[in-house]
Design an enzyme around this catalytic site. Structure first.
Site, mmCIF file in Angstrom:
data_model
loop_
_atom_site.group_PDB
_atom_site.id
_atom_site.type_symbol
_atom_site.label_atom_id
_atom_site.label_comp_id
_atom_site.label_asym_id
_atom_site.label_seq_id
_atom_site.Cartn_x
_atom_site.Cartn_y
_atom_site.Cartn_z
ATOM 1 N N CYS A 114 0.983 -0.900 -0.139
ATOM 2 C CA CYS A 114 0.121 -0.300 0.176
ATOM 3 C C CYS A 114 1.195 0.930 0.097
ATOM 4 C CB CYS A 114 -0.834 -0.487 1.373
ATOM 5 S SG CYS A 114 -1.907 -1.588 1.569
ATOM 6 N N HIS A 239 -3.110 7.592 3.217
ATOM 7 C CA HIS A 239 -3.168 5.849 3.115
ATOM 8 C C HIS A 239 -4.975 5.254 3.849
ATOM 9 C CE1 HIS A 239 -4.469 1.706 1.567
ATOM 10 N NE2 HIS A 239 -3.460 1.100 2.713
ATOM 11 N N ASN A 269 -10.035 0.363 1.106
ATOM 12 C CA ASN A 269 -8.992 0.433 0.960
ATOM 13 C C ASN A 269 -8.068 0.053 -0.628
ATOM 14 O OD1 ASN A 269 -5.800 -0.170 0.732
ATOM 15 N ND2 ASN A 269 -5.830 -1.677 3.003
#
Ligand code: UT7
Length: 319
Positions: A114, A239, A269
């Protein structure tokens, strides 16, 4: 300090929106549990005919259009992903072909979970001055539904698919970036090819603790380097993993949550895509003004984490 100026942004998500109630029909969960534990309300899942090449190219084309930059002006193409369409060639090469980029424009993928988009930005900041053409394409994109176990309620409710892209040029502008790695294969991982099924596995609380331990510290490191305080940062772009993690980071930095941009309620996500998709929304929503300070914060598989502090704009210049 030699950094990058972002001259265009774009994003693309699959058509199919999957709500928490839809997820509750697949696994033993509820809208209430997911919203209260994560802040996520829905996510996008790629359907028939929606591959990563299509999502990434759509995002890249929007970014190039916003920048007024054509394929012949792009001298570097880096894509962050852990879910490419093919094992080889790299996803960026498939994008390179679709967009008709030049042969002296190298294209390669970067795998940093990520945190991948921030790793890609710093890599491009270092490489772009040595390239033949003035602009670079930096893309973060994932089809995470390829590796998510749809029977595992611990993970399947968290993730979604999408892509975000930026067009950048080198600039003598403030640019503070900190990249970090703590090698670990047992907190967040997916097995390699040949080891079926290649499902994403995660120690959720381990990731939670890791993020709150490392990300605020990385943010403070950047502030110290820049000689700034957290009050002077106009926007934090974290994030988009979990609202509670964002809240924890904001508390530790003593920054009001209103200065943290969040869109995980709509996309979940999306790993390497999460920061560039959010950035594109901020730009298109007119939230960023020239001269404002932006701090992006990422964390994920690796374990990796990173911070990037830069000043927004100017977007247009003589080309
Ligand atoms: O990009 C980085 C990727 N990863 C992350 O960001 C993950 C970071 N971690 C998290 O976001 C959180 O740890 C989760 C959202 C994954 C889990 O939240 P939590 O508050 O840490 O829950 P937990 O793992 O402690 O589980 C609490 C309970 C458990 O039941 P018992 O053992 O208490 O009976 C779980 O089995 O919640 C249960 N549970 C669920 N219940 C309903 C786990 N997933 C679900 C679910 N629906 N989807």
């Amino acid at each position: 300090m030699k950094g990058l100026c972002i001259v265009g942004t774009g994003s693309s998500v699959p058509r199919q929106a999957v709500t928490n109630s839809d997820m509750a029909r697949r696994v033993d969960t509820s809208d209430e549990w997911i919203v209260s534990r994560t802040g996520i309300r829905e996510r996008r899942f790629a359907g028939e005919g929606e591959d990563l090449t299509a999502l990434a190219c759509a995002a890249a084309r929007r970014a190039m259009e916003a920048a007024g930059v054509g394929p012949e002006q792009v001298g570097l193409c880096v894509m962050a992903t852990v879910t490419p369409d093919k094992l080889t060639p790299a996803q960026s090469c498939l994008v390179h072909r679709e967009l008709g980029l030049a042969e002296d424009c190298p294209a390669f993928d970067l795998s940093a979970g990520c945190t991948g988009f921030l790793y890609a930005m710093e890599t491009v900041a270092a490489l772009l001055p040595r390239m033949e053409r003035p602009y670079a394409l930096v893309i973060g994109g994932e089809i995470l539904t390829r590796i998510v176990d749809m029977e595992d309620r611990n993970t399947c409710i968290l993730f979604g698919d999408g892509a975000g892209a930026v067009v950048v040029r080198s600039a003598d502008a403030p640019w503070y970036c900190a990249l970090h790695t703590r090698g670990d294969g047992e907190i967040l991982w997916a097995e390699g090819p040949g080891r079926e099924p290649p499902h994403l596995r995660m120690d959720g609380q381990g990731v939670f603790r890791f993020a709150l331990e490392t990300v605020p510290r990385a943010a403070q490191t950047l502030l110290d380097r820049a000689g700034m305080s957290a009050d002077q940062v106009d926007w934090f772009l974290p994030h988009q993993a979990n609202h509670r993690i964002v809240d924890g980071i904001a508390r530790r930095l003593k920054v009001p949550l209103e200065r943290f941009y969040e869109n995980m309620d709509r996309y979940g996500n999306t790993s390497a895509a999460s920061i560039p998709i959010a950035l594109d929304e901020m730009v298109r929503g007119g939230m960023l003004r020239e001269g404002q300070w932006v701090m992006c914060l990422g964390f994920g598989a690796g374990l990796t984490w990173a911070g990037l502090l830069f000043q927004w704009g100017p977007q247009k210049e003589d080309k």
